[in-house]
Write a protein that holds these residues in place. Structure first.
Motif, PDB file in Angstrom:
ATOM      1  N   LEU A 298       0.404  -1.296   0.281  1.00 40.54           N
ATOM      2  CA  LEU A 298      -0.126   0.188   0.118  1.00 40.54           C
ATOM      3  C   LEU A 298       0.622   1.083   0.144  1.00 40.54           C
ATOM      4  CD1 LEU A 298      -2.256  -1.031   2.596  1.00 40.54           C
ATOM      5  CD2 LEU A 298      -2.630  -1.324   0.492  1.00 40.54           C
ATOM      6  N   LYS A 299       0.302   2.470  -0.422  1.00 40.13           N
ATOM      7  CA  LYS A 299       0.744   3.506  -0.680  1.00 40.13           C
ATOM      8  C   LYS A 299       0.203   4.478  -0.201  1.00 40.13           C
ATOM      9  CE  LYS A 299       2.109   2.577  -5.827  1.00 40.13           C
ATOM     10  NZ  LYS A 299       2.133   3.051  -7.319  1.00 40.13           N
ATOM     11  N   ASP A 300       0.860   5.109   0.390  1.00 40.81           N
ATOM     12  CA  ASP A 300      -0.049   6.849   1.643  1.00 40.81           C
ATOM     13  C   ASP A 300      -1.224   6.829   0.755  1.00 40.81           C
ATOM     14  OD1 ASP A 300       2.064   6.371   3.355  1.00 40.81           O
ATOM     15  OD2 ASP A 300       3.191   8.490   2.575  1.00 40.81           O
ATOM     16  N   GLY A 301      -2.124   6.923   1.716  1.00 46.86           N
ATOM     17  CA  GLY A 301      -3.258   7.956   0.888  1.00 46.86           C
ATOM     18  C   GLY A 301      -4.616   6.522   0.139  1.00 46.86           C
ATOM     19  N   GLU A 302      -3.692   5.279   0.581  1.00 47.49           N
ATOM     20  CA  GLU A 302      -4.343   4.298  -0.119  1.00 47.49           C
ATOM     21  C   GLU A 302      -4.943   3.189   1.033  1.00 47.49           C
ATOM     22  OE1 GLU A 302      -2.431   2.929  -4.464  1.00 47.49           O
ATOM     23  OE2 GLU A 302      -2.002   1.829  -3.037  1.00 47.49           O
TER      24      GLU A 302
END
Length: 394
Positions: A298-302
């Motif tokens: 997961l990336k930031d904001g996901e």
């Protein structure tokens, strides 16, 4: 108490077995004979009647047998098990390439965990050797078995219809349902029956979500590969739905680590979540095989959203086509929810932006647009989220 003649006979047996066993110390066999108690004669018969070419294997099997097996299993059961294991080793194309240590520890054993001791080896060899005819490697054979054996035996996954989690092969066949544990036992025994090294693997609890899981590892090409039992993938071994979860296992925490069973004693025990007080099943910590192998980070904001569709509240899970759409109608993802035939922890998952709104369309009948239902999803700022959808509200 043993008389002098009894002791002398035991020492004669041990001297003979020690010559053949090499790595098996006489003290291990003497301890096994003592542990057998009233069943000592049966264990002794298995040791002495094993053909010379099979004696080292019999010594290995007996040296690490659990106490209750030493006190209950008959010589004929053990002799048959070893004989059919050697037959598979001789007749299967990969048999002679299997290292001795792998054959002894991961083909020869007649049981994986604490399931009932069934006499399956000859039956499974005769059933499944023709099925894997033409395969040239253990991986090929394991894939064919995982694809076909459950259909042949008419056994399916079900979290509640199976009588108990740790079913033996014939208990699962009789019940027609099994847990991930019972399904794994079936695949392991089928693999071992045709000379494929296989072992039972699992975690007591996923590190990032509820639930435990069991699966299978197959030895080929000098290393272990993994697969979900009754979860054949045309992509091959190491292609499993739970890889993301397994990659987050914690080696130093017994509850969240991943273990594989071992017949030879290791100093560690397998955490049987269904029998927490039992610690006689030896294991190795194999967490390192899985950590860092996540398919999706997961990336930031996901966030990762798991979606299940149910027939009704309190009902069964239903397989549905699922479409994830943005506010402007753009399709972001398409997949299928899982049903009762899938592991409880196996659900459809999709990566979406946090704190956003989406339209979920779900349909149990792919060719009937009129059956499509919709749900508006508002994702939160949590990294992992779950959504339960219902075809009927009551």
């Amino acid at each position: 108490k043993m008389n002098f003649r009894h002791v002398a006979l035991s020492l004669t047996i041990l001297a003979a077995t020690h010559v053949a066993s090499g790595a098996i110390e006489p003290v291990l066999l003497e301890k096994a004979l003592e542990t057998a108690k009233d069943n000592r004669c049966e264990i002794k018969t298995a040791l002495t009647k094993a053909p010379e070419a099979q004696r080292e294997a019999m010594n290995f099997l007996v040296a690490y047998m659990p106490e209750h097996d030493l006190q209950s299993l008959k010589a004929d059961y053990l002799l048959s098990n070893v004989a059919w294991a050697f037959k598979a080793r001789q007749e299967m194309p990969w048999g002679k390439s299997i290292p001795e240590a792998r054959f002894l520890n991961d083909v020869l054993p007649y049981v994986s965990v604490n399931e009932r001791r069934d006499n399956w080896r000859q039956d499974f060899f005769e059933k499944f050797a023709p099925l894997v005819h033409g395969c040239q490697t253990p991986s090929e054979a394991a894939q064919i078995l995982n694809r076909d054996l459950y259909k042949i035996l008419d056994v399916k996954y079900h979290a509640t219809k199976r009588p108990k989690p740790n079913q033996s092969p014939y208990e699962s066949i009789e019940a027609k349902y099994a847990s991930c544990t019972g399904l794994s036992v079936l695949l392991i025994d089928a693999c071992r029956a045709v000379g494929v090294p296989a072992r039972f693997v699992g975690t007591a609890r996923w590190a990032t979500k509820r639930g435990n899981h069991s699966w299978v590892e197959i030895w080929d090409d000098g290393k272990w590969h993994f697969t979900g039992a009754c979860e054949y993938s045309s992509k091959g071994l190491n292609s499993v739905w739970f890889l993301n979860d397994a990659s987050k296992a914690k080696k130093g925490e017994r509850k969240h680590a991943i273990y594989a069973t071992s017949w030879q004693h290791t100093g560690e025990s397998f955490p049987m979540i269904w029998a927490k007080n039992l610690n006689y099943v030896s294991a190795v910590n194999v967490t390192d095989i899985y950590t860092g192998r996540a398919e999706q980070l997961l990336k930031d904001g996901e966030c990762l959203v798991g979606i299940q569709v149910w027939e009704r509240p309190g009902g069964e899970r239903v397989v549905c086509d699922i479409s994830i759409n943005s506010d402007d109608g753009k399709e972001l993802d398409r997949g299928k929810s899982t049903g009762t035939g899938n592991d409880t922890n196996h659900i459809y998952e999709v990566v979406l932006p946090q704190a956003d709104t989406f339209t979920i369309e779900y349909n149990p009948q792919a060719n009937d647009a009129a059956s499509t239902q919709q749900h508006t999803l508002h994702t939160s700022k949590e990294a992992h989220q779950r959504l339960d959808l219902f075809l009927n509200k009551r």
